[in-house]
Write an enzyme that holds these catalytic residues in place. Structure first.
Site, mmCIF file in Angstrom:
data_model
loop_
_atom_site.group_PDB
_atom_site.id
_atom_site.type_symbol
_atom_site.label_atom_id
_atom_site.label_comp_id
_atom_site.label_asym_id
_atom_site.label_seq_id
_atom_site.Cartn_x
_atom_site.Cartn_y
_atom_site.Cartn_z
ATOM 1 N N HIS A 13 0.682 -1.292 -0.147
ATOM 2 C CA HIS A 13 -0.409 0.004 -0.250
ATOM 3 C C HIS A 13 0.380 0.787 -0.453
ATOM 4 O O HIS A 13 0.006 2.385 -0.303
ATOM 5 C CB HIS A 13 -0.533 0.316 1.226
ATOM 6 C CG HIS A 13 -0.130 0.104 1.994
ATOM 7 N ND1 HIS A 13 0.034 -0.762 3.790
ATOM 8 C CD2 HIS A 13 -0.045 0.936 3.276
ATOM 9 C CE1 HIS A 13 -0.050 0.130 3.911
ATOM 10 N NE2 HIS A 13 0.765 1.430 4.524
ATOM 11 N N ASP A 43 -0.243 -7.607 1.448
ATOM 12 C CA ASP A 43 0.353 -6.214 1.378
ATOM 13 C C ASP A 43 1.821 -6.396 1.921
ATOM 14 O O ASP A 43 2.587 -6.152 2.452
ATOM 15 C CB ASP A 43 0.119 -5.992 2.336
ATOM 16 C CG ASP A 43 0.101 -4.198 2.731
ATOM 17 O OD1 ASP A 43 0.330 -3.382 1.688
ATOM 18 O OD2 ASP A 43 0.181 -3.481 4.193
ATOM 19 N N SER A 53 4.658 1.801 8.662
ATOM 20 C CA SER A 53 4.496 0.420 6.953
ATOM 21 C C SER A 53 5.399 0.617 6.237
ATOM 22 O O SER A 53 6.141 1.589 6.079
ATOM 23 C CB SER A 53 2.902 1.402 6.261
ATOM 24 O OG SER A 53 1.970 2.033 6.535
ATOM 25 N N GLY A 54 5.783 -0.775 6.072
ATOM 26 C CA GLY A 54 6.246 -1.351 5.420
ATOM 27 C C GLY A 54 7.795 -1.348 6.564
ATOM 28 O O GLY A 54 8.677 -2.881 5.416
#
Length: 263
Positions: free
Chosen positions: A65, A113, A207-208
């Protein structure tokens, strides 16, 4: 101090609204997490930031995302950073030449994801920039394992994010805890983590970034729930390891040596 790490650009109080804020964290020892990557994603109208991690001299893993944006997208990866707002001599800024999002990725529920990015040039591996090993297909974390998440996120509910890299320790939880909170939780491809006794969590900001357990990356910061503290679901790297290896082979990166980070 509250530490918040970015997951999504907009915060909406809905189930799976996003994970990324590190609450109850601490500043990391400078360059103690040399595998960490700071991703800046830009399109024609917007820019956002995420975390990521180096697994080959020119390959970075992150959350799908983070790059799943409309229009022409440009991703710049910064390696070797501690204070991301400064031009540190240790930093290496490299454009991502291409990336591949998992074909079964769904933004709803943050399923699958994961994204693999190929850098336009190889990073210079040194004390401040190193790779981290990823969990193999048959490797799974156990309930109760204590893991670390790092990133550059908000230190409150309001922007901006942290200038310096921060980290927090989180415990692996039973799958049923996340399953009770959301029907989107998938035990094969996700890891349930958090700390129900202390205010420690991921939320808006990394995120990530990797969930590091026993010196290996086992998870990727992904979706979360309405409760900002507990529990959170990360993408399970061991489930995606065959797909990662396949993409590395497509990128012709399988033979590039990179001594993995170990602390």
């Amino acid at each position: 101090m509250l530490l918040l790490l970015l997951l999504t650009n907009a915060f909406v109080l809905l189930p799976w609204a996003g994970a990324g804020r590190i609450i109850g964290g601490r500043e990391a020892v400078p360059h103690s997490r040399p595998y960490m990557a700071y991703l800046k994603t830009q399109n024609e109208t917007h820019s956002s930031a995420c975390g990521g991690f180096l697994i080959r001299p020119d390959a970075v893993l992150s959350a799908a995302h983070c790059v799943d944006k409309k229009g022409t997208v440009r991703v710049t990866v910064t390696l070797g950073a501690h204070n991301i707002r400064r031009q540190e001599r240790s930093q290496q800024k490299i454009r991502a030449g291409k990336w591949v999002i998992h074909p079964q990725y769904l933004h709803k529920g943050f399923k699958n994801d994961i994204v693999l990015l190929k850098l336009k040039k190889k990073a210079e591996i040194n004390d401040n920039v190193q790779c981290i090993s990823i969990a193999k297909e048959n490797e799974r974390v156990r309930v109760g394992d204590l893991c670390t998440v790092s990133g550059w996120g908000r230190t409150s509910l309001d922007p901006p994010g942290s200038d310096v890299l921060r980290e927090v320790e989180l415990k692996v939880q039973e799958d049923k805890i996340c399953q009770r909170v959301s029907s989107n939780y998938q035990r094969q491809s996700m890891i349930c983590v958090g700390d129900e006794k202390e205010e420690k969590a991921t939320y808006k900001g990394d995120s990530g970034g990797p969930l590091v357990c026993n010196k290996k990356a086992h998870g990727i910061v992904s979706g979360g729930y309405e409760n900002p503290f507990f529990p959170k679901a990360f993408a399970r790297i061991s489930h995606f390891e065959p797909w990662i290896r396949k993409q590395l082979k497509r990128f012709s990166l399988q033979d590039i040596p990179c001594f993995p980070f170990s602390d």
